[in-house]
Design an enzyme around this catalytic site. Structure first.
Site, mmCIF file in Angstrom:
data_model
loop_
_atom_site.group_PDB
_atom_site.id
_atom_site.type_symbol
_atom_site.label_atom_id
_atom_site.label_comp_id
_atom_site.label_asym_id
_atom_site.label_seq_id
_atom_site.Cartn_x
_atom_site.Cartn_y
_atom_site.Cartn_z
ATOM 1 C CG ASP A 84 3.372 -31.374 19.209
ATOM 2 O OD1 ASP A 84 3.300 -30.633 18.285
ATOM 3 O OD2 ASP A 84 4.168 -32.701 20.069
ATOM 4 C CG HIS A 85 2.839 -35.187 17.798
ATOM 5 N ND1 HIS A 85 3.462 -36.277 16.986
ATOM 6 C CD2 HIS A 85 4.113 -34.968 18.314
ATOM 7 C CE1 HIS A 85 4.699 -35.763 17.288
ATOM 8 N NE2 HIS A 85 5.670 -35.460 17.720
ATOM 9 C CG HIS A 183 8.504 -38.478 19.944
ATOM 10 N ND1 HIS A 183 7.998 -38.606 18.736
ATOM 11 C CD2 HIS A 183 8.543 -37.400 19.595
ATOM 12 C CE1 HIS A 183 7.721 -38.051 17.386
ATOM 13 N NE2 HIS A 183 7.970 -36.836 18.599
#
Length: 281
Positions: A84-85, A183
């Protein structure tokens, strides 16, 4: 159970008009809690390792990837492995060898043209290896190293027309969009733009992804899935459960030194949180 491909789980969830939760893995206890929670809920889930988690482990992907893979394969629940990311191309290129079926390639810090170019190249690389690629358009905010971002500020949210062009130009398999979440929220107070979610669903042919779901109340998540969200990312909620359990144990046992004594309730608290999100979806 063998690892399931992220794309298969997302496709199944989308066809059934339900959500699919993806949970961040930082430690072995996170991975074990996700598997346990998925088994409790009788639902599939995604274990995702972020670039920041890799940095926490000294910049080495192999150990945490091997741990997550081993936990997933030992579980009775259908689990997928997602990176992820990812901003580093070098880390992207490690995904296939380490068993990841999908990557969220994050070029959202770049200007639009460079974002498209970098993401299209990541998609091309992924296609050659059977790797499912997610990307982000808009600014979800709250990422490590970023100043706080007002999720309601003009220009922050994803534009449907731009999203349609972006998906066409990059070929991504899924799109993370900015619709009001952020986030790293520790309180569930976010309000989502459900009309925008519906417009994005109608504008792009690929599944939509909600980042920052830890800060979104249950009713908002249900409505977001009904409006078209499919992959629901959860990270901070696990850390909140983990840290709360550790603090409670250490407060009650100030002389304790065995980490197993506080990691066990921390893992159980995370598993309970995982099961709760999966039942919600």
């Amino acid at each position: 159970m063998p690892l399931v491909r992220t794309g298969d789980l997302v496709t199944e969830a989308r066809s059934a008009a339900r959500g699919l939760a993806a949970f961040n893995v930082i430690t072995l206890e996170h991975a074990e809690a996700i598997a346990a929670g998925a088994e409790q809920a009788g639902a599939p889930a995604i274990l995702q390792v972020s670039e920041n988690a890799v940095k926490f482990h000294g910049g080495r992907l192999s150990a945490i990837a091997a741990a997550a893979t081993a936990v997933a394969r030992a579980s009775a629940a259908p689990l997928a492995l997602h990176l992820d990311h990812v901003e580093s191309v070098d880390l992207l290129h490690q995904a296939h060898a380490e068993g990841f079926g999908s990557v969220m390639f994050d070029a959202s810090r770049l200007d639009y043209g460079d974002n498209v170019k970098a993401t299209a190249e990541a998609v091309r690389w992924g296609r050659e290896r059977g790797i499912w690629i997610e990307a982000e358009l808009g600014r979800v905010g709250g990422k490590a190293g970023e100043p706080p971002l007002d999720a309601h500020a003009p220009g922050v949210r994803t534009d449907p027309a731009e999203a349609a062009a972006y998906v066409a130009d990059t070929g991504v398999d899924a799109l993370a969009v900015a619709v009001g979440s952020s986030h790293a929220m520790t309180e569930r107070t976010a309000t989502l733009d459900h009309d925008l979610i519906r417009a994005l669903r109608d504008a792009v042919p690929v599944p939509l992804v909600l980042h920052g779901s830890s800060g979104v109340p249950d009713d908002e998540i249900r409505a977001a899935v009904a409006a078209g969200m499919v992959k629901i990312n959860v990270g901070t909620a696990l850390n909140t459960a983990f840290t709360g359990a550790v603090r409670a144990h250490l407060a009650a046992h100030p002389k304790g030194v065995d980490p197993r004594a506080y990691l066990r309730p921390a893992r159980e608290a995370m598993a309970k949180t995982v099961a709760s999100f999966l039942r919600l979806l």
